[in-house]
Structure formats: C-alpha cells, structure tokens
Design a protein around this motif. Sequence first.
Motif, PDB file in Angstrom:
ATOM      1  N   ARG A  70     -24.134  20.931   4.014  1.00 41.73           N
ATOM      2  CA  ARG A  70     -24.825  20.650   5.279  1.00 41.73           C
ATOM      3  C   ARG A  70     -24.099  21.300   6.461  1.00 41.73           C
ATOM      4  NH1 ARG A  70     -28.758  17.115   5.452  1.00 41.73           N
ATOM      5  NH2 ARG A  70     -28.270  16.560   7.593  1.00 41.73           N
ATOM      6  N   ALA A  74     -25.398  24.283   9.136  1.00 44.24           N
ATOM      7  CA  ALA A  74     -25.241  24.253  10.594  1.00 44.24           C
ATOM      8  C   ALA A  74     -24.606  25.556  11.071  1.00 44.24           C
ATOM      9  CB  ALA A  74     -24.396  23.055  11.008  1.00 44.24           C
ATOM     10  N   LEU A  90     -35.516  19.331  23.962  1.00 47.13           N
ATOM     11  CA  LEU A  90     -35.199  17.919  24.225  1.00 47.13           C
ATOM     12  C   LEU A  90     -35.767  17.608  25.609  1.00 47.13           C
ATOM     13  CD1 LEU A  90     -31.526  17.624  22.934  1.00 47.13           C
ATOM     14  CD2 LEU A  90     -33.670  17.139  21.750  1.00 47.13           C
ATOM     15  N   VAL A 105     -23.649  22.112  21.203  1.00 40.94           N
ATOM     16  CA  VAL A 105     -23.373  21.475  19.918  1.00 40.94           C
ATOM     17  C   VAL A 105     -22.308  22.236  19.131  1.00 40.94           C
ATOM     18  CG1 VAL A 105     -25.700  20.535  19.796  1.00 40.94           C
ATOM     19  CG2 VAL A 105     -25.175  22.663  18.605  1.00 40.94           C
TER      20      VAL A 105
ATOM     21  N   GLN B 203     -36.603  12.836  16.419  1.00 35.02           N
ATOM     22  CA  GLN B 203     -36.982  14.174  16.853  1.00 35.02           C
ATOM     23  C   GLN B 203     -35.804  14.873  17.532  1.00 35.02           C
ATOM     24  OE1 GLN B 203     -39.218  16.009  16.005  1.00 35.02           O
ATOM     25  NE2 GLN B 203     -39.013  17.688  17.467  1.00 35.02           N
ATOM     26  N   VAL B 204     -35.047  14.110  18.324  1.00 33.83           N
ATOM     27  CA  VAL B 204     -33.861  14.682  18.975  1.00 33.83           C
ATOM     28  C   VAL B 204     -32.862  15.150  17.922  1.00 33.83           C
ATOM     29  CG1 VAL B 204     -31.874  14.118  20.407  1.00 33.83           C
ATOM     30  CG2 VAL B 204     -34.137  13.308  21.057  1.00 33.83           C
ATOM     31  N   ARG B 206     -33.454  16.002  14.893  1.00 37.94           N
ATOM     32  CA  ARG B 206     -34.001  17.174  14.199  1.00 37.94           C
ATOM     33  C   ARG B 206     -33.732  18.440  15.021  1.00 37.94           C
ATOM     34  NH1 ARG B 206     -39.203  15.053  12.935  1.00 37.94           N
ATOM     35  NH2 ARG B 206     -38.307  14.028  11.116  1.00 37.94           N
ATOM     36  N   LEU B 208     -31.405  18.909  17.221  1.00 36.27           N
ATOM     37  CA  LEU B 208     -29.967  19.201  17.231  1.00 36.27           C
ATOM     38  C   LEU B 208     -29.553  19.913  15.948  1.00 36.27           C
ATOM     39  CD1 LEU B 208     -28.582  15.921  18.824  1.00 36.27           C
ATOM     40  CD2 LEU B 208     -28.738  18.184  19.863  1.00 36.27           C
ATOM     41  N   ARG B 209     -30.101  19.456  14.819  1.00 32.60           N
ATOM     42  CA  ARG B 209     -29.799  20.136  13.553  1.00 32.60           C
ATOM     43  C   ARG B 209     -30.302  21.581  13.611  1.00 32.60           C
ATOM     44  NH1 ARG B 209     -26.106  19.581   9.871  1.00 32.60           N
ATOM     45  NH2 ARG B 209     -27.403  20.581   8.314  1.00 32.60           N
ATOM     46  N   ALA B 213     -26.218  21.942  15.082  1.00 33.57           N
ATOM     47  CA  ALA B 213     -25.265  20.835  15.210  1.00 33.57           C
ATOM     48  C   ALA B 213     -24.854  20.345  13.823  1.00 33.57           C
ATOM     49  CB  ALA B 213     -25.883  19.690  16.000  1.00 33.57           C
ATOM     50  N   LYS B 214     -23.569  20.069  13.662  1.00 34.10           N
ATOM     51  CA  LYS B 214     -23.106  19.469  12.409  1.00 34.10           C
ATOM     52  C   LYS B 214     -23.412  17.971  12.434  1.00 34.10           C
ATOM     53  CE  LYS B 214     -19.294  22.625  11.496  1.00 34.10           C
ATOM     54  NZ  LYS B 214     -17.869  22.736  11.225  1.00 34.10           N
ATOM     55  N   ASP B 215     -23.478  17.393  11.238  1.00 30.68           N
ATOM     56  CA  ASP B 215     -23.748  15.954  11.137  1.00 30.68           C
ATOM     57  C   ASP B 215     -22.739  15.144  11.942  1.00 30.68           C
ATOM     58  OD1 ASP B 215     -25.826  16.516   9.528  1.00 30.68           O
ATOM     59  OD2 ASP B 215     -24.892  15.860   7.657  1.00 30.68           O
ATOM     60  N   TYR B 217     -21.152  15.848  14.569  1.00 31.19           N
ATOM     61  CA  TYR B 217     -21.417  15.923  16.014  1.00 31.19           C
ATOM     62  C   TYR B 217     -22.513  14.945  16.415  1.00 31.19           C
ATOM     63  CZ  TYR B 217     -22.752  17.842  20.541  1.00 31.19           C
ATOM     64  OH  TYR B 217     -23.040  17.993  21.860  1.00 31.19           O
ATOM     65  N   LEU B 294     -29.045  11.059   8.586  1.00 25.18           N
ATOM     66  CA  LEU B 294     -28.911  12.520   8.589  1.00 25.18           C
ATOM     67  C   LEU B 294     -29.135  13.121   7.209  1.00 25.18           C
ATOM     68  CD1 LEU B 294     -25.958  12.712  11.062  1.00 25.18           C
ATOM     69  CD2 LEU B 294     -28.094  13.994  11.268  1.00 25.18           C
ATOM     70  N   ARG B 295     -28.705  12.394   6.171  1.00 32.17           N
ATOM     71  CA  ARG B 295     -28.907  12.933   4.817  1.00 32.17           C
ATOM     72  C   ARG B 295     -30.381  13.176   4.522  1.00 32.17           C
ATOM     73  NH1 ARG B 295     -24.771   9.750   3.136  1.00 32.17           N
ATOM     74  NH2 ARG B 295     -26.159   8.068   2.532  1.00 32.17           N
ATOM     75  N   LEU B 297     -32.487  14.523   6.539  1.00 29.91           N
ATOM     76  CA  LEU B 297     -32.986  15.688   7.284  1.00 29.91           C
ATOM     77  C   LEU B 297     -32.272  16.940   6.816  1.00 29.91           C
ATOM     78  CD1 LEU B 297     -32.748  14.072  10.825  1.00 29.91           C
ATOM     79  CD2 LEU B 297     -34.798  14.333   9.444  1.00 29.91           C
ATOM     80  N   THR B 298     -32.898  18.124   7.079  1.00 28.59           N
ATOM     81  CA  THR B 298     -32.198  19.358   6.677  1.00 28.59           C
ATOM     82  C   THR B 298     -31.330  19.873   7.807  1.00 28.59           C
ATOM     83  OG1 THR B 298     -34.175  20.548   7.300  1.00 28.59           O
ATOM     84  CG2 THR B 298     -33.798  20.155   4.956  1.00 28.59           C
TER      85      THR B 298
END
Lengths: 223, 298
Positions: A70, A74, A90, A105, B203-204, B206, B208-209, B213-215, B217, B294-295, B297-298
């Motif tokens: 994961r 990213a 956002l 991020v 949605q936010v 999603r 960010l990913r 963004a890393k999980d 974060y 988070l797991r 979501l992709t």
Amino acid sequence: MIAFDNVAYNYGGGELLSEVSLRLAPGSFHFLTGPSGAGKTTLLKLAYAELKPTSGRVTIFDREVRSLSRDDIAMTRRRIGVVHQDCQFLDHLPLAANVSLPLTVAGRTGEARDLTDLLGWVGLGALGDALPPQLSGGERQRAALARAIIMGPDVLLADEPTGNLDWELSLRLLSLLVELNRMGKTILIATHDLNLIRQAKAQVAARVLRIKNRRVQLAGADL
Amino acid sequence: MQNPFAMLMPSDRHSDRVVPPSGFTAQLTLFSAAAMAFLAVFALALSLASGRLADRWQDALDGTATIRISAPPEQMETQVAAVLALLSTTPGIASSRALSAEEQRALLEPWFGPDLPVDALPLPRLIEVTEGPEGYDGEGLRQRLTAEAPGAVLDDHTRWRRPLALAADRLRLLGLLSLVLIAGTMGAMITLAANAALSANLQVIRVLRLVGAKDSYIARAFVRRFTLRALSGAAIGTVVAMLGVALLPRADEAGGFLTGLGFQGVGWLLPLILPPLAAIVAFAATRFAAFRTLRGLT
Ligand SMILES: Nc1ncnc2c1ncn2[C@@H]1O[C@H](COP(=O)(O)OP(=O)(O)O)[C@@H](O)[C@H]1O
Ligand SMILES: [Mg+2]
C-alpha cells in the motif's frame, strides 16, 4: 513507463476489458478513445493502480502492480499525475490547498512556492482562495491539471479533461498538455472528442488507442 | 512507523486540515471521555479506600483476644491454671499467658493513678490469647471455658471484623474491575465515534489516497484528533471528580467508610494518570479503526 500485458478486467459482471496489451514509452503521447461505457476510465484506473487486473500483468515503472504494498502504491502515485473525470477535490479546502495537496500529503509543503506560477500557467491565478464548488467546470478541470503536475510527475493520465469545456478552452488545455509533452512527460488522454484528437495530431506525434469489443487497438489514420 | 507517538507532535498541522472538522463526533468524544474519567476517579477512590479499610481491619485481626477471669480469691489460681491448660490444647491458638499483677497495674494506671492498691481489690485476672494463622473456633472455646472455669469470659471483640475485612478486600477488587471496564467502554465509544468520522469522510480519504497519501498519514489526522479530544475530555472529567472527592464532608474522622472515600497523600496523584490513559486508549482505538477502514480502499 506503464505496460499492460494481456490484461483483463471485470467488475464482477461480464468481462469489460480483454487481452489488453499496451506500452507507454517515455515521452510518448497517446489518446485513448471509445464510446461512453467502453472502459476508458477503467483502463486509466488500472494504470494508476486504483484497480488491479483480473488477469494479466500491469507494470508501472518496472514493477508489477500486484507486488506493490500500500505504501508502494502511494509512492507510485506521486510519480503519476492524474486528471480525474470528476476532478476529485476536497470541497472544504480552497483551490490553492487542493492544487498543492499532493505536496502536502508527501510532506513537501516547503515547495508550494511554485504554486502561484502554476496557477498562473493554467489561468487561475486569481482564484487560489476560492472553494472548488464555487468554480465553473472549466476552471475545475484546469485546477485538476495543475494538481496533477505539481509533483513534477513522469507520467500524466487525463480522463476526459475537456469534458466540460467549450472548444476554445479545450484547445487551451490541449496546448498545455502538448507543452508538458515537449518537456518530456509521458501523456495518455482518454477522450471521445475526435476533433480534439485531430487538433492534437497537428501539433505532436500522438498515437490513438481505441477500445472496441473489449480489446484495445491502435487506430489508423482513419480518424 | 518507528515511533507511533510522533504522530501526536504538533509539527504536522496540515494533516489536520485535510480532513474537515467534525463538530458533532468531536463533542461526543469529549463528553464521553469526561464522563468516563469522572466515573474512573470514583472507582479509583473506592478501590483505594476499601483497600485501606481491608488493611486496617486485617491488622486489627492479627491482634490478641483476652480472657477475663472473675473468681473468689481462693479459686483464682486454680481457674487461671485450668484456663491456661485448656488454651494450650485448643487448636488455632498460638500462645497464651496470664498478665502479671504489674502488667495489670500498668493497664489501669491511666485511669486510677499509680497508687492503686491492686492486690487489695477484687480485680479479674487477664489472660492474653494470640491467635494462630488458622484461627480458632470462638463458640467452642466459650463452651469449654464455661465448663472448666465458670468465672472466665472470652472477649474476642475483633473477630466480628473478619467478614468485613474480606468484603472490603472484594470491594477493592470490584473497584479495579470497574476501572478496567470503564477503560474498555471508553475504547468502544471512541471506536464507534472514529468509525462514524471515518465513514463521513470516506470521500476525503479516497482523494487523499489518489494524490499519494500513505495510510499512516491519513490515519494520523484522525488519531491526533481523537487522542487530543480524549485527553482533554478526560482531563476535565478528572478535575471535576477530584474536586468532588476533595469536597466530600469529613463528618466522622473515626474511620467511617463513606467519609474515608477521599484520596490520601500521594494517592492524590493517582487520578492524574487517567487523562494520559484515556489518550492511550483513544490512540489505539482510532488507529485500529482507521487502518481497518483504509484496508478497504486502494
Ligand atoms: N465501480 C464499478 N462497479 C461496477 N461497474 C462499473 C464500475 N465502474 C464502471 N463500471 C461499468 O463499467 C463500464 C465502463 O465504465 P468506464 O470505464 O467508466 O467507461 P468509460 O470511461 O469509457 O465511459 C460501464 O458500463 C460502467 O457502468
Ligand atoms: Mg469515463
């Protein structure tokens, strides 16, 4: 940069894409076309690892998508700029913060000084403090392009980037994309706007991929 | 990931802004943390007070019982000897001895002064009985005493406290168990609130990913929020409850249980661990909830 080898995908119903093989060489410029519902957005999602192929291999920067953790995903997305069909902002953050979100991020907030230049380049210099819902479709799509390239990505994927724009603005956006390609970026644009493709071909050596009967084929000069 | 608590450092205010403020869950979390800390202070006070009580009563039990012999002077020595003989064969009694005249005079001196003619008075003789660890059968001893030495009376006034000491000990355990339950309940409430906040912001998350963004974060934005809320809520609840305990009236200094409910000395510092404890519980609960979301979501 990005390669598909015999990729198939389905959402659980019938197969949407089959036997898709393609290769985006560094610095290349591709269009992806096909009727609405053909799977253009799906193919792009496979290309930035939002979806994993049902079978076959998708390779991004020489790494097989299924082997990415994961955190790897990213990190990969930081090197691929994506203009999403529905922009994906956002809504509670002003436009400037949305455009610099990838830097935020990634913990690279110090580099946001280029932001003003970038917003000026897409013609949104005066709108940095506006909230996304207050913008027109065209402004949102130009902002989405700015966000897609703020990290200086190697690859740019754009999903119907001119979908909400009139012809004049479409041409302006196209010229921005051509400019990026001349700077060495690899570009893939999904669109069903054949006029846009013709216009682009006059400016760059663009190749056209067409989704037909679930397969992706290279279109000839018959456009 | 090396130091998960680095997430709480104020260095990263940006990760806070990327998730929109969530007024309602924020207030709920604050309130639950305050209420739970309030209850926890009382559970702690109860546990400490019953612990003190159990110790005090246990100490008293370790003391001695007394046998008082009132008899005509000519029978006194025979009865004393009979009682001592009887005690030496009674199971559960470690030792026994008759107090000497000097010791008895010393006991009476505070009341009657040093010049009391002890020998001339028809005073009862006292026998000090030390109980063994296994305890003795008080009723059985009393019956045998009546048979062998009619003038002997067993005074084991401290023994009635045994079941109370036991009860106080149980009460201490119940207090500790309540603390554990309160911590668990708070964890559950924060998990629910965090899950609500996570779903509201799907949605936010999603987006960010999508922008890389890393999980860790994304989790940080939520973990920070809920940890700080739990910390401040628990701090408020703790302070209010400690004030409540401090203001309890102290009507009965002789050791009445309810009025002994307060904290003593360094015991006052103990409730101060509750806010950090609440923060740790919130940290773990939110982190768990965030990574589970988070797991998906992709
Ligand atoms: N998440 C999804 N779940 C199920 N079906 C989907 C999903 N996303 C898209 N589809 C279906 O897949 C097909 C292709 O969608 P899409 O890739 O968006 O096509 P295009 O972008 O070419 O219009 C459509 O029929 C659409 O309804
Ligand atoms: Mg589409």
